[in-house]
Design a protein around this motif. Structure first.
Motif, PDB file in Angstrom:
ATOM      1  N   ARG A 219      -9.229  -2.294   4.529  1.00 19.64           N
ATOM      2  CA  ARG A 219      -9.103  -1.735   3.149  1.00 19.64           C
ATOM      3  C   ARG A 219      -8.285  -0.394   3.252  1.00 19.64           C
ATOM      4  O   ARG A 219      -7.390  -0.146   2.208  1.00 19.64           O
ATOM      5  CB  ARG A 219     -10.382  -1.331   2.641  1.00 19.64           C
ATOM      6  N   THR A 220      -8.501   0.477   4.086  1.00 21.72           N
ATOM      7  CA  THR A 220      -7.663   1.661   4.463  1.00 21.72           C
ATOM      8  C   THR A 220      -6.298   1.432   4.516  1.00 21.72           C
ATOM      9  O   THR A 220      -5.352   1.966   4.054  1.00 21.72           O
ATOM     10  CB  THR A 220      -8.108   2.291   5.943  1.00 21.72           C
ATOM     11  N   LEU A 222      -4.522  -1.325   3.539  1.00 19.07           N
ATOM     12  CA  LEU A 222      -3.881  -1.802   2.310  1.00 19.07           C
ATOM     13  C   LEU A 222      -3.746  -0.505   1.414  1.00 19.07           C
ATOM     14  O   LEU A 222      -2.649  -0.471   0.482  1.00 19.07           O
ATOM     15  CB  LEU A 222      -5.000  -2.481   1.466  1.00 19.07           C
ATOM     16  N   LYS A 223      -4.729   0.239   1.247  1.00 17.93           N
ATOM     17  CA  LYS A 223      -4.658   1.565   0.442  1.00 17.93           C
ATOM     18  C   LYS A 223      -3.443   2.168   0.838  1.00 17.93           C
ATOM     19  O   LYS A 223      -2.749   2.547  -0.134  1.00 17.93           O
ATOM     20  CB  LYS A 223      -5.721   2.430   0.413  1.00 17.93           C
ATOM     21  N   GLN A 224      -3.321   2.354   2.065  1.00 20.28           N
ATOM     22  CA  GLN A 224      -2.181   3.421   2.704  1.00 20.28           C
ATOM     23  C   GLN A 224      -0.902   2.726   2.291  1.00 20.28           C
ATOM     24  O   GLN A 224       0.195   3.278   1.998  1.00 20.28           O
ATOM     25  CB  GLN A 224      -2.249   3.602   4.348  1.00 20.28           C
ATOM     26  N   GLU A 226      -0.134   0.561  -0.279  1.00 22.66           N
ATOM     27  CA  GLU A 226      -0.147   0.749  -1.719  1.00 22.66           C
ATOM     28  C   GLU A 226       0.435   2.461  -1.830  1.00 22.66           C
ATOM     29  O   GLU A 226       1.506   2.281  -2.630  1.00 22.66           O
ATOM     30  CB  GLU A 226      -1.304   0.733  -2.243  1.00 22.66           C
ATOM     31  N   VAL A 227       0.086   3.210  -1.213  1.00 23.66           N
ATOM     32  CA  VAL A 227       0.432   4.734  -1.399  1.00 23.66           C
ATOM     33  C   VAL A 227       1.788   4.813  -0.805  1.00 23.66           C
ATOM     34  O   VAL A 227       2.861   5.460  -1.203  1.00 23.66           O
ATOM     35  CB  VAL A 227      -0.428   5.484  -0.371  1.00 23.66           C
TER      36      VAL A 227
END
Length: 341
Positions: A219-220, A222-224, A226-227
């Motif tokens: 998840r981390t 994936l979030k990164q 996206e950012v």
DNA sequence: TTCGAGCTTAAAATTACATCA
DNA sequence: TATGATGTAATTTTAAGCTCG
């Protein structure tokens, strides 16, 4: 102007490795964490063996415990996590808090818990807690929510036992999630000891802790991603804007050149502008010097801007694109400067 | 010293379930 | 109540590193 973005390059394997990873017996730090599941077998001196293949050991232990619970249903002490306020929570491997008795209490399941204990337990782990079929007989003074929670947990566990084949999905309690989250902040990967400690503390299987950390890392990332993607979009937009501006300037200069041929007498290289300081140099050598100085300034004045430092004096100056990143971060798609090059 | 088997773990991809609108 | 979207626990596959013979 040319912008080459390389997305999707397989990320290099993270350089930092957590101590004790990959089952290596490399737990240099002795954690001093020793908890015992009451009612379990004698486990003195088994910690080291447990480091590798902890899941299997845990399962064996579980089987043994179940067997014992049948054989001798008395004197079974269940280590039960009693949630404490955040600031009092500590991790087994934390240097600040080695005192695990501070965060856990041993409950004797043969005794009816007090109202406080029952309420505390209601918000506690719901997964495997009742492998032991803990029944608090409705809980004296237990709140409705607490009772429901406990009921859910026990029914879930009995479901687990009933139809072992199907994939039952448990929902971690808020406390469990919060605790895992906090420990993730400390370590995004766990060594076997940490995993076991967490599992014991949260009353989960080590495998569950492991899976949670795997998913959390995913998840981390994936979030990164996206950012990063958003940031690159903005970079791209900025560069496009710059490109438009420069094209416009160029056409203006060309128009000027045709209307005022006087400037044509100057060598072409004399009108070079340093893209960093936007100063115009008068000759080619000084222009190169200015560009080099600008590059130096970029790399020394803002060394943390995510730019790749020049590896040698003969290397070309830092690409401006790489220095756009605001802070040094790991970019999975960024080609790491290799030692060979 | 090299090589291959066997082991472990992490990452990535995927599946499946629970919850909610 | 049915249904699709979403979040996430769990599983599977793949790759890499380590140990040992």
């Amino acid at each position: 102007m040319e912008l080459a973005l390389s997305l999707g390059e397989p990320p290099a394997r993270p350089a930092e490795k957590i101590v004790g990873e990959r089952g290596r017996p490399s737990t240099k730090l002795k954690l001093g964490f020793c908890m015992e599941l009451g009612g379990g077998r004698e486990r003195r001196g088994e910690e080291d063996e447990e480091e590798i293949g902890g899941d299997r050991n845990w399962e064996m232990e579980e089987r043994e415990k179940r067997r014992r619970s049948v054989d001798s249903p008395v004197q079974l002490n269940l280590l039960q996590l009693v949630p404490l306020p955040r600031q009092e929570m500590g991790f087994p491997w934390s240097t600040e808090n080695r005192n695990l008795e501070a965060t856990t209490r041993v409950l004797d399941v043969n005794q009816v818990p007090s109202a406080e204990e029952a309420a505390a337990m209601s918000s506690s782990p719901n997964s495997t807690v009742s492998s032991f079929h803990v029944d608090f007989a409705g809980g004296v003074g237990m709140s409705a929510a607490a009772a429901a929670d406990l009921e859910r947990a026990s029914s879930r566990a009995s479901d687990d036992e009933d139809n072992g084949g199907s994939r039952k999905k448990l929902r971690l309690s808020k406390e469990q999630s919060a605790f895992l989250e906090e420990s993730f902040k400390e370590h995004s990967t766990l060594n076997p000891k940490q995993k076991l400690a967490l599992a014991k503390q949260l009353n989960l299987r080590p495998r569950q802790v492991e899976v949670w950390f795997q998913n959390r890392r995913a998840r981390t990332k994936l979030k990164q991603t996206e950012v990063d993607c958003e940031y690159l979009k903005r970079c791209c937009e900025t560069l496009r804007e710059d490109n438009r501006r420069l094209q416009k300037e160029l056409s203006e200069l060309r128009a000027l050149k045709t209307s005022q041929p006087f400037y044509m007498q100057l060598p072409a290289t004399t009108l070079s502008m340093c893209p960093s300081c936007e100063r115009v140099s008068s000759n080619s050598s000084s222009a190169a010097a200015a560009a080099a100085a600008a590059a130096n300034q970029t790399s020394t004045a803002a060394p943390t801007a995510g730019s790749i430092p020049p590896t040698g004096s003969d290397k070309p100056p830092v690409p401006f694109v790489t220095s756009l990143f605001p802070k040094p971060r790991f970019y999975p798609f960024a080609r790491q400067p290799s030692a060979a090059s």
